[in-house]
Design an enzyme around this catalytic site. Structure first.
Site, mmCIF file in Angstrom:
data_model
loop_
_atom_site.group_PDB
_atom_site.id
_atom_site.type_symbol
_atom_site.label_atom_id
_atom_site.label_comp_id
_atom_site.label_asym_id
_atom_site.label_seq_id
_atom_site.Cartn_x
_atom_site.Cartn_y
_atom_site.Cartn_z
ATOM 1 N N CYS A 1156 0.847 -1.200 0.000
ATOM 2 C CA CYS A 1156 0.000 0.000 0.000
ATOM 3 C C CYS A 1156 0.886 1.255 0.000
ATOM 4 O O CYS A 1156 1.555 1.525 -0.990
ATOM 5 C CB CYS A 1156 -0.970 -0.032 1.170
ATOM 6 S SG CYS A 1156 -2.315 1.171 1.011
ATOM 7 N N HIS A 1284 -3.599 -5.755 0.559
ATOM 8 C CA HIS A 1284 -3.103 -5.977 1.923
ATOM 9 C C HIS A 1284 -3.176 -7.444 2.354
ATOM 10 O O HIS A 1284 -4.045 -7.817 3.148
ATOM 11 C CB HIS A 1284 -3.924 -5.151 2.908
ATOM 12 C CG HIS A 1284 -3.635 -3.695 2.901
ATOM 13 N ND1 HIS A 1284 -2.563 -3.129 3.560
ATOM 14 C CD2 HIS A 1284 -4.291 -2.663 2.309
ATOM 15 C CE1 HIS A 1284 -2.572 -1.813 3.385
ATOM 16 N NE2 HIS A 1284 -3.613 -1.507 2.628
ATOM 17 N N GLU A 1286 -1.258 -8.841 4.481
ATOM 18 C CA GLU A 1286 -0.935 -8.898 5.914
ATOM 19 C C GLU A 1286 -2.158 -8.681 6.791
ATOM 20 O O GLU A 1286 -2.179 -9.101 7.963
ATOM 21 C CB GLU A 1286 0.160 -7.863 6.234
ATOM 22 C CG GLU A 1286 -0.277 -6.426 6.431
ATOM 23 C CD GLU A 1286 -0.671 -5.658 5.181
ATOM 24 O OE1 GLU A 1286 -0.812 -4.427 5.264
ATOM 25 O OE2 GLU A 1286 -0.841 -6.278 4.099
#
EC number: 6.3.5.3
Length: 1323
Positions: A1156, A1284, A1286
């Site tokens: 990001c 994303h 994670e």
């Protein structure tokens, strides 16, 4: 001052919108940015030398022939958030000659020849926001933008009341000051002040200062002191025994268990679950087992949102986040909610038959503008700060309603409700503020004082229209969430210490530091001595009163011990967070404020004058009975004879904003940051926004399967008929929503009650008392639950003059209930998504009717859609039935019998069942024989109830459980889910179909309102594409097509004897560090917290790490381009540049991951990354909007095998979350694109639900060329991606995953493989 023009300031969409709004006066316009750079007098800076940070600078002037130039820039005397961040970037990047950078917009406008003065004024109003901006026909002068005026002096108010002066004359003078400054002082408070300055020995020898009076007005405003809720009440001549607040406190008195802190702080604290503290210890991310208590709070920010919707709502959310961060000795907001009540939208070209347009005051925003701008403001603050927003509501209402004398009045939300709330976490030992030791330093932490938000506490306490227009504008604040993130990082650093150095903390809200600083020391039984010029302030002309009382946002006040001050300062400097040691606590309970600049003492008061007992308010109210008409459930009274009543009702109800899709309010928000969200609003493979409850995960940690839930309930229209019923139903609706999550028991629920009313309006004071009594003395104690937190807004009316006539709109009594509870099983969160027959076999739909056959239609969406109120509203009639239902539901959560759940609320049973079908992309067949013979009443009443989906094989067990709890008569088996792709929705009685349509048609009608709002606000083509996708019955939805087994760890066969270090890299404004740290920690790495200040100062060297992970967020608030300030601070700093160059180029044992904002950073550092020259940049989304969604990604089979992160995932496609406003991949040149494709660096791309690479929105959420989502370096060791992974490492953090994988996958979902693969590569 240097002046340069820049790039275009208008997108195609924004230009089109302005031309549509100004069609009567403007034929064409264009716009570019202009930059004003204020430098030191001997500076040699020029256009060329500034281009590294201001890349679009042009040396030529922008002034097209034949046009009128209009310049828009920040209001004189203010500093924009953009300026704060841009100047910060310049200073960090080494531009020491730059004092300040400001930006404006230069419009070249072609006005029509016949434009009138009124049309000109109207056209110009669409070019700027009067609250935050100024408009001129020439470039602003230096002094107008960069204020260099002398500081304004202290003002004394001549009351002449000391030494035997005339008290009556003093009272008149104070009345004048009251009106001039907008203090909102009541007559008895004016008398109190006159008495103080007459009889208090230390005061009667002098005149009061403007600082003292303004401070008193803020501290003692209705907003801050809740005078009405603490008042004595007499209703219909009967003196009441309880104040409103005493009745609320009664709930906690009767049920104090599970509540740690109530009424005494910025939020209530509740007992939570066992969990962990996962935080840096001496820089190393570490996990420690401990209880995780949680807190709850809901605020409203109604007045500022009415005046200026974007900043009003932004600072509403920002202020509530600060409340959650300033509990006890420091805490942290975890997840949020947002709610809106406005009058009718009146969307151009989409006006609905129930809507009214009754005008508005000139300086107040329309309902449409509020809903186009306020949600963006609130979401922007949440997004940039890094708080996921996972729940909310939206209601419109504006209706002619009879008064007691039979005449009509307008009731509605011209004074809107903007609710902001959420849950947070706090360590048990920090739940209460510690005593402040005398002599302790008192600190203001966060942003500087600015000339904004003067008198907000008092202004919000007045009915809109009572104050002056200028006071209304002056009272609105501006938000800088990136600054608040910095302050929160300081708080976090203190609270994660073994010994927290913060003794006590308060947020700075209404009244500014004039309220917060005295409150901080008063709570400790102390006084204080402050120095005005030690308060951080960057606007030199501000007067003492303005510095002391302004409501500049993103600030906290706190105390530390003297011996801890240096430690605190070092934390602030690491986080680049401003602070000021503004004074010291004193034993003497006196408040003294000195001003060394003018050698004056603006404040010298005994604390008891400020916090003493001004006369207690007494309220006298009368009950008003209004004539009510029964609602005609046949609808014949409201429709032409040829109309189909049910079809007409369906279309009206599905379009009503309270019922319709809230997608336009949801996808603009980040719902995934932290990676600890187990349930957001979007449900199932098709991501339909129908979830009843929001749920967070307790914490990261092995085996943790618990969390916290929040849900809302409100039934304000019913209050026009019965205030007590409205209040009871709000509580019941909240609980019905909350139990979609697995909560331990009913008595674990705790509520926030937010009361909006106009108690001076005839009948409304009595209604308020009735409603509070209904839940404070009766319902909540009987349910075993309490209301330990809440807020009131007692000025919910709008008055104005239009064409010589006085107009007014008064809101109905509006109680917003928010419920909080621990969750004991994250795998048992029910959603409304109906499961397909093909997946689980035949199922039945069971309706539980908690009203036992009553079908009251008063106050319903159906009645509103026909401009009716009705005479009888739903109510919680049988408490035992309700409690037994909750008991059954909590038991069913321990089974696997329930496949879907949805409560019955706005729109009734028809909407409940339709939304379940929308979420599941299925057809349903329903039979109404067991319900009342009135079909319309049966379908659209909003009595309490719920629908569950149960497999036929489990029906007997479920019915048995309801019967055992005395609920047999409430249970109706009313339908089934259909197999196949037909997806029809039908209702019948006695074998005859009374209504039939298709899922796609009804779903489309339901989504229409959201589509129309997106079409106005965003890229209309993207809005159209999303609308069209609804019609696809064959759409398989999100899916997992994996080439690997998530249960198999790729590191399992390695003898891992160490945990290599990964730098979890962040810059100011980055907010995605927690989930990134956990992903690497859980994969066998040592995660190390590294701030850019560590690298720039030389405290940390990248030579010590095998990997760097650049986190997501908003470095420098994305000013000057996402990731650009971060990257430029590296490229222009020789030591930092060398650190990164060596890491990327001179070692072969390193890897890097940028996600990001980190992806944007890597793309701007591509000159340092070997082989990355052809990488694209990532710029503004094609939708012209922030996108928070779950989307499908595919890892390229060929390229994926060449990346150390994805070699075992190549060819897989699976869902992931995106959360960005600038994610569209754009190449510097066509040759770069060709080189990029030739080298196969296209690693990850967006696919649609058919697993095809796509450019179609929202599957490709940003319009990236070739659907590019992630890129790799030729060596495969460096990966940059916008989505994303994670954030969805925890299985439960995926908004959707197949039910069959609930037990199969264990704690982690498939995306953990990406991080494990890096660990395998390191070896």
């Amino acid at each position: 001052m240097l002046v340069y023009y820049g790039g275009s300031a208008l997108s195609v969409q924004s230009k089109k919108k302005i031309l549509e709004l100004t069609v009567s006066g403007v034929s064409d316009l264009n716009a570019v940015y202009f930059y004003l750079i204020y430098t030191k007098s001997n500076s040699s800076l020029n256009c060329e030398s500034l281009r590294p940070i201001l890349s679009d600078l042009q040396e030529s002037e922008f002034k097209p022939d034949g046009t009128t130039m209009v310049y828009v820039f920040p209001r004189p005397g203010t500093i924009s958030p953009w300026s704060s961040k841009a100047t910060n970037i310049a200073n960090v990047c080494g531009y020491k000659d730059v004092i300040r950078i400001e930006r404006g917009i230069a419009y070249s406008v072609v006005f029509k020849d016949d434009i009138s003065e009124e049309m000109l004024k109207s056209a110009l109003n669409h070019l700027y926001d009067r609250m935050t901006e100024a408009l001129r026909f020439k470039l602003p002068e230096e002094d107008e933008v960069f204020d260099k005026h002398e500081p304004a002096p202290l003002v004394r108010i001549e009351l002449n009341c000391g030494q035997g002066g005339d008290k009556q004359a003093a009272t008149e003078r104070l009345n004048h000051a009251n009106k001039k400054f907008g203090l909102a002082l009541a007559p008895d408070e004016i008398d109190y002040l006159v008495e103080c300055y007459t009889s208090e020995p230390s005061l009667k020898s002098r005149e009061p200062t403007d600082v003292e009076l303004f401070m008193f007005g803020q501290v003692n405003s209705e907003h801050c002191r809740h005078k009405i809720f603490n008042a004595d009440w007499t209703i219909d001549g009967e003196k009441k025994d309880y104040s409103l607040f005493k009745m609320i406190r009664n709930t906690h008195l009767k049920n104090p268990q599970y509540t740690i802190s109530a009424y005494s702080d910025n939020a209530a604290v509740f007992e939570g679950n066992s969990g962990t503290l996962f935080a840096p210890v001496n820089g190393i991310w570490s996990m420690k087992d401990e209880p995780v208590e949680f807190l709850g709070k809901v605020e409203t920010h109604n007045h500022p949102t009415a005046v200026s919707p974007f900043p009003g709502a932004a600072t509403g959310s920002g202020g509530e986040i600060r409340d959650e961060g300033a509990v006890g000795q420091g805490s942290l907001s975890k997840a949020g909610l947002a709610g809106y009540s406005v009058s009718d939208l009146n969307i151009p070209g989409y006006k609905q038959p129930w809507e009214l347009d009754v005008g508005k005051p000139y300086h107040i925003a329309t309902s449409l503008d509020i809903m186009l701008e306020a949600p963006i403001g609130s979401s922007a603050f949440n997004n940039e700060f890094g708080r996921p927003c996972i729940n909310g509501y939206f209601r419109t209402f504006c209706m002619e309603v009879p008064r007691g004398d039979g005449t009509l009045e307008i009731r509605g939300y011209h004074k809107p409700i903007m609710a902001a709330g959420g849950i947070g976490r706090i360590r048990k030992q920090h739940a209460f503020k510690k005593s402040i030791a005398p002599g302790s330093p008192i600190i203001v932490l966060g942003g500087p004082a600015l000339l904004v938000g003067l008198g907000g506490g008092a202004a919000s306490s007045m009915n809109a229209g009572e104050g002056s227009e200028e006071l209304d504008f002056a009272s609105v604040q501006r938000g800088n969430p990136e600054m608040q993130r910095r302050a929160q990082m300081v708080i976090d650093a203190c609270t994660t210490m073994d010994e927290n150095i913060i003794q006590s903390i308060h947020d700075v809200g209404a009244g500014g530091v004039s309220n917060a600083l005295p409150e901080l020391v008063h709570d400790a039984g102390l006084g204080a001595r402050f120095e005005l010029r030690d308060i951080p302030c960057i606007e030199p002309s501000m007067s003492p009163m303005q510095i002391w009382c302004c409501e500049s946002q993103e600030r906290y006040v706190l105390s530390v011990k003297s011996e801890d001050l240096d430690t605190f300062k070092s934390i602030c400097e690491r986080e680049r967070c401003p602070y000021g040691v503004v004074g010291y606590s004193t034993v003497e309970q006196r408040l003294i404020l000195t001003d060394r600049l003018y050698n004056t003492t603006p404040i010298d008061l005994p604390m008891e004058v400020l916090f003493g007992k001004p006369p207690k308010m007494s309220r006298v109210a009368e009950t008003q009975t209004i004539p009510l008409s029964k609602f005609d459930s046949s609808l014949k009274s409201y429709l032409a004879p040829s109309s189909d009543p049910i079809l007409d009702a369906v279309e009206r109800v599905l379009r009503m904003p309270a019922v319709a899709s809230k997608s336009f309010l949801i996808t603009i928000g980040d719902r995934s940051v932290t990676g600890l969200i187990a349930r957001d609003q979007m449900v199932g493979p098709w991501q339909v926004p129908v979830a009843d409850v929001g749920v967070t995960v307790t914490s990261y940690g092995k085996g943790i399967n618990t969390g916290e839930a929040l849900a809302m309930g409100e039934k304000p229209i019913s209050a026009l008929v019965s205030a007590a019923a409205s209040a009871r139903m709000a509580v019941a609706e909240c609980i019905m929503n909350l139990v979609a999550a697995s909560i331990p028991a009913l008595d674990r629920i705790r509520l926030s009650a937010n009361w909006m009313a106009a108690p001076s309006h005839p009948g409304e004071g009595a209604k308020l008392y009735e409603a509070v009594q209904a839940i404070g003395l009766e319902l909540c104690p009987s349910l075993g639950i309490s209301i330990p937190v809440g807020k009131d807004s007692m000025s919910m009316s709008m008055k104005w003059n239009e064409d010589g006539r006085e107009k007014s709109v008064t809101a109905p009594l509006s109680l917003i209930i928010t419920g909080f509870s621990p969750v004991d099983d994250l795998y048992s969160i029910w959603t409304p998504q109906l499961r397909k027959v093909e997946d689980i076999g035949s199922t039945s739909l069971i309706f539980i009717d908690l009203a036992n056959g009553k079908q009251r239609l008063g106050g319903s969406i159906l009645a509103q859609s026909y401009k009716q109120l009705g005479d009888e509203v739903p109510d919680l009639d049988n408490l035992d039935t309700f409690k037994n239902f909750i008991n059954v539901i909590t038991q069913l959560h321990k089974t696997n019998y329930i496949q879907a759940y949805h409560d019955k609320s706005d729109g009734g049973l028809f909407v409940t069942l339709s939304e379940m079908a929308f979420a599941g992309h299925v057809g349903i067949e329903c039979e109404l024989d067991s319900l009342s013979s009135d079909n319309i009443a049966a379908l659209f009443n909003e009595e309490l109830g719920a629908v569950i989906q149960v497999c036929d094989r489990d029906i007997a067990k479920v019915l048995e459980l309801f019967a055992a709890n005395g609920l047999s008569t409430c249970v109706h088996r009313i339908g089934k889910v259909l197999s196949g792709q037909a997806q029809t929705i039908s209702f019948s009685r006695s074998g005859k179909i009374i209504f039939k349509s298709t899922r796609s048609k009804l779903h489309g009608i339901w989504h229409e309102t959201s589509y129309k709002m997106q079409e106005i606000r965003d890229n209309p083509e993207c809005a159209r594409q999303e609308m069209e996708n609804i019609a696809d019955n064959n759409d398989p939805g999100l899916g997992y097509h994996l080439t690997f087994d998530p249960n198999v760890s790729v590191t399992a066969d390695l003898a891992l004897t160490s945990r290599p270090k990964v730098a979890i890299l962040r810059e100011q404004g980055v907010n995605g560090y927690l989930e990134m740290a956990y992903a690497f920690y859980a994969s066998g790495f040592t995660a190390v917290d590294v701030h850019m200040t560590d690298i720039l100062s030389g405290r940390v060297h990248l030579d010590d790490f095998v990997g760097i992970a650049a986190c997501g967020g908003f470095s420098y608030g994305d000013v000057l381009g996402s990731g650009n300030g971060w990257a430029t601070s590296i490229l222009l700093h020789e030591d930092a540049r060398n650190e990164f160059y060596r890491f990327f180029n001179e070692r072969k044992d390193t890897f890097g991951l940028g996600i990001c904002n980190g992806c944007q950073l890597f793309s701007r550092l591509k000159s340092l990354i070997p082989g990355a020259k052809s990488w694209p940049m990532f710029t503004f989304n094609e939708s012209a909007q922030y996108e928070g969604r779950a989307v499908m990604l595919k890892i390229d089979e060929t390229s994926g095998s060449k990346s150390i992160f994805t070699e075992s995932m190549a060819g897989s496609s699976l869902p992931v979350v995106v959360a960005h406003g600038e994610g569209r991949a754009v190449f510097d040149s066509e040759s770069d694109y060709e080189q990029f494709k030739k080298e196969g660096l296209d690693l990850i791309y967006y696919v649609n639900n058919y697993n095809e690479r796509t450019s179609r929105y929202p599957f490709n959420p940003n319009g990236s060329r070739d659907a590019i989502a992630g890129v790799r370096s030729p060596c495969g060791r460096f990966l940059a991606m916008m989505p994303h992974p994670e954030r969805v490492v925890l299985k439960v953090a995926n908004s959707y995953y197949p039910h069959s994988k609930a037990s199969e996958w264990g704690v982690h979902g498939p995306w953990i493989r990406l991080f494990q693969s890096a660990r395998k590569w390191v070896g």
